[in-house]
Scaffold this motif. Structure first.
Motif: not given
Lengths: 144, 134
Positions: A55-58, A119, A121-123, B8-9, B45, B47-49, B109-112
């Motif tokens: 999980e690495l959002p943004g 990559y 949705h932030g994953v 970050a992870v 944040d 992620p995965g949403v 966007q990008n899980g944010v």
């Protein structure tokens, strides 16, 4: 099981402890306070390959770098923070920004040339096929 | 050093006052909150949403953001290491400024998740012109 787990245990000892702490907290109740953070990385395996999800959002894909050497996987990159404009008041700043590096020891060696990374949705999701050399060899036993 | 580099992870789990009936962990999303003279910006944040599994409500000055992680177990694989158990991101904030509900904007966007909450006209600071009088 197609691999030995000994090597993973030591690397993940702290994660295991945190999980134990969480389970204990769940059983005995406790405060509404936050429990410790854990590295949000999943590893799935089968005989011929592994799947890794982190999980690495943004993080923009161009700011991420994945490298594999034998059974050592490294994900590194940089997350840029939103720099608030002038006259903006900052109430909370919890999202980590800057460089990050995360290393993981895989259960067996993988073929670094065939690794696929996506990559969404932030994953970050990695598909790592097993290296031919690390596949178990069946040895025929003859009656003597 | 190691701690900050790995931040970050990581994600933080918490225990809620009102527990979730399902056996899924509830996580506190790391959040930045900025305030401008005319709006409030909330960045979380998750992620995965994706946009279909996020929910934002504003009720009695309490802003609640909820995101359900969409993670499926891959078929035919065995779990080697489970550091990211799929769960629910949830957090509530009590807003101190009047918000124009009709103009709230949310995008992910990008899980944010980014929320822009414009302040209501009457809540914005007003500059009063002073004229020299004779």
């Amino acid at each position: 099981m197609y691999w030995t787990t000994n090597s993973l245990v030591a690397a993940d000892l702290y994660d295991e402890l945190r999980r134990f702490q969480r389970e204990m907290g769940r059983i005995f109740g406790g405060s509404a306070a936050e429990t410790a953070s854990a590295s949000a990385v999943n590893v799935w395996g089968r005989e011929d390959g592994l799947l890794v999800e982190a999980e690495l959002p943004g993080v923009e894909p161009k700011d991420m770098h994945v490298s594999v050497q034998g059974d050592q996987l490294t994900v590194e990159g940089e997350r840029t923070a939103d720099e608030p404009a002038k006259g903006v008041c900052c109430h909370r700043r919890e999202r980590a920004a800057g460089k990050f590096i995360h290393s993981l020891r895989l259960p067996y060696e993988v073929d670094s040339a065939k690794v696929k990374a996506t990559y969404r949705h932030g994953v970050l999701r990695l598909e790592l096929p097993r290296a031919e050399a690390s596949k178990p060899q069946r040895i025929a036993i003859t009656a003597g | 050093m190691k701690e900050t580099a790995e931040k970050a992870v990581q994600k933080t789990e918490r225990r809620e006052v009102a527990e979730l009936a399902a056996d899924r962990p509830v996580y506190t999303p790391a959040t930045d909150i900025f305030e401008k003279s005319d709006s409030l910006l909330v960045v979380s944040d998750m992620p995965g949403v994706d946009e279909k599994s996020v929910d934002v409500t504003l009720e009695n000055d309490v802003l609640t953001i909820t995101g359900h992680q969409q993670a499926a177990e891959p078929e035919g694989y065995a779990a080697v290491r489970r550091g990211a158990v799929p769960g629910v991101f949830r957090r509530s904030f009590t807003l101190t400024a009047d918000i124009d509900r009709a103009r709230i904007q949310a995008r992910i966007q990008n899980g944010v998740l980014r929320l822009e909450l414009p302040k209501a006209e009457e809540a914005q600071p007003r500059k009063i012109a002073v004229v020299a009088g004779g």
